[in-house]
Design a protein around this motif. Sequence first.
Motif, PDB file in Angstrom:
ATOM      1  N   GLY A 116      17.980  31.928  23.239  1.00  0.00           N
ATOM      2  CA  GLY A 116      18.839  32.814  24.015  1.00  0.00           C
ATOM      3  C   GLY A 116      19.231  32.268  25.364  1.00  0.00           C
ATOM      4  O   GLY A 116      19.814  32.990  26.187  1.00  0.00           O
ATOM      5  N   SER A 119      22.762  32.928  26.833  1.00  0.00           N
ATOM      6  CA  SER A 119      23.284  34.300  26.745  1.00  0.00           C
ATOM      7  C   SER A 119      23.983  34.760  28.022  1.00  0.00           C
ATOM      8  O   SER A 119      24.742  35.733  27.980  1.00  0.00           O
ATOM      9  CB  SER A 119      22.149  35.270  26.426  1.00  0.00           C
ATOM     10  N   SER A 121      22.647  36.382  30.308  1.00  0.00           N
ATOM     11  CA  SER A 121      22.127  37.711  30.613  1.00  0.00           C
ATOM     12  C   SER A 121      21.469  37.725  31.986  1.00  0.00           C
ATOM     13  O   SER A 121      20.773  36.783  32.371  1.00  0.00           O
ATOM     14  CB  SER A 121      21.101  38.117  29.555  1.00  0.00           C
ATOM     15  N   GLU A 170      22.636  31.541  18.714  1.00  0.00           N
ATOM     16  CA  GLU A 170      23.345  32.782  18.417  1.00  0.00           C
ATOM     17  C   GLU A 170      22.459  34.018  18.431  1.00  0.00           C
ATOM     18  O   GLU A 170      22.960  35.143  18.356  1.00  0.00           O
ATOM     19  CB  GLU A 170      24.032  32.654  17.049  1.00  0.00           C
ATOM     20  N   ARG A 171      21.147  33.830  18.537  1.00  0.00           N
ATOM     21  CA  ARG A 171      20.231  34.982  18.549  1.00  0.00           C
ATOM     22  C   ARG A 171      19.957  35.356  20.000  1.00  0.00           C
ATOM     23  O   ARG A 171      19.199  34.686  20.693  1.00  0.00           O
ATOM     24  CB  ARG A 171      18.945  34.645  17.812  1.00  0.00           C
ATOM     25  N   ARG A 172      20.571  36.430  20.454  1.00  0.00           N
ATOM     26  CA  ARG A 172      20.555  36.750  21.882  1.00  0.00           C
ATOM     27  C   ARG A 172      20.181  38.196  22.172  1.00  0.00           C
ATOM     28  O   ARG A 172      20.573  38.742  23.199  1.00  0.00           O
ATOM     29  CB  ARG A 172      21.933  36.465  22.487  1.00  0.00           C
ATOM     30  N   SER A 173      19.425  38.835  21.310  1.00  0.00           N
ATOM     31  CA  SER A 173      19.084  40.234  21.559  1.00  0.00           C
ATOM     32  C   SER A 173      18.096  40.386  22.713  1.00  0.00           C
ATOM     33  O   SER A 173      17.959  41.476  23.283  1.00  0.00           O
ATOM     34  CB  SER A 173      18.488  40.858  20.298  1.00  0.00           C
ATOM     35  N   GLY A 174      17.381  39.321  23.049  1.00  0.00           N
ATOM     36  CA  GLY A 174      16.357  39.421  24.073  1.00  0.00           C
ATOM     37  C   GLY A 174      15.114  40.138  23.592  1.00  0.00           C
ATOM     38  O   GLY A 174      14.319  40.637  24.401  1.00  0.00           O
ATOM     39  N   THR A 175      14.928  40.189  22.256  1.00  0.00           N
ATOM     40  CA  THR A 175      13.759  40.840  21.660  1.00  0.00           C
ATOM     41  C   THR A 175      13.179  39.895  20.605  1.00  0.00           C
ATOM     42  O   THR A 175      13.819  38.907  20.228  1.00  0.00           O
ATOM     43  CB  THR A 175      14.139  42.162  20.973  1.00  0.00           C
ATOM     44  N   ASP A 177      13.289  40.131  17.658  1.00  0.00           N
ATOM     45  CA  ASP A 177      14.205  39.999  16.534  1.00  0.00           C
ATOM     46  C   ASP A 177      14.923  38.655  16.538  1.00  0.00           C
ATOM     47  O   ASP A 177      15.430  38.207  15.504  1.00  0.00           O
ATOM     48  CB  ASP A 177      15.245  41.121  16.553  1.00  0.00           C
ATOM     49  N   ASP A 178      14.960  37.998  17.695  1.00  0.00           N
ATOM     50  CA  ASP A 178      15.604  36.684  17.786  1.00  0.00           C
ATOM     51  C   ASP A 178      14.807  35.610  17.057  1.00  0.00           C
ATOM     52  O   ASP A 178      15.350  34.555  16.711  1.00  0.00           O
ATOM     53  CB  ASP A 178      15.781  36.273  19.254  1.00  0.00           C
TER      54      ASP A 178
END
Length: 263
Positions: A116, A119, A121, A170-175, A177-178
């Motif tokens: 991430g 991201s 963020s 591409e995995r950027r949920s910050g949880t 789940d990435d």
Amino acid sequence: MSHTPMTVLVVGATGSIGRLVVAESIARGHTTRALVRDAAKARRQLPAEAQLVVADVTRPETLPPAVADVDALVLTLGSDGSGHASPEAVDYAGVRNILTVLDGRTPRVALMTAIGVTSRSSVYDHLLDWKRRSERIVRAGGLSYTIVRPGWFDMNGPDEQRLVFLQGDERRSGTPDDGVISRAQIAQVLVQALTAPEAEGKTFELVAEAGPEPGDMGPLFAALAPDAPGALDAARDEANMPLGKEPQRVRDDLDAVRARAHA
């Protein structure tokens, strides 16, 4: 993969990943040097075989003895976001300072950042931006490198040991789940990358999914797309951090490291 013994300097050696990198490097037969700020504390945390060198990445004048005669660097720097250990001072400038004092040496580099990282963020108070800048300065430095972006530490189940290398961030949920990955496996990947020709010049996200550990990481490294020569960002990364909008001090650092690389 080759297991040629080297002299390896671990920066961030007393962190939760760094300690495992030191142990993994020793286990693989490398002469392993640990950069530490407090030798007495580090001696209680690190294997007896580790060679301790007292220095501070925020004080460049202390660093030359640490990098003398090293064949490889593993950089697992991490800040706590406050004072002495701010993201800019440690995650970014610590890497810059190490590269600056190499003085013509060309060690193999393995840098750990985070999944991430692209991201943009603000959730982490710009920590990820400074980690991304550390990636950029490593790419600009003209050294042989591998950049590893691990997922969430030690949140994988006992049946989730199969390493998966991803690109494009591409995995950027910050949880979680990435993606999740054990600290021990992160250390193994960082150390094995040092002697894997297939890993050179590549950046990837590292997670573990259901299945057994791989017997050989070579095919995983080989399947990755290399970073474009001279590019600041990794293969398949989103171009969402324009160099022209970067702080002038960061652009000056990139210019300086590029100049040294071509001197």
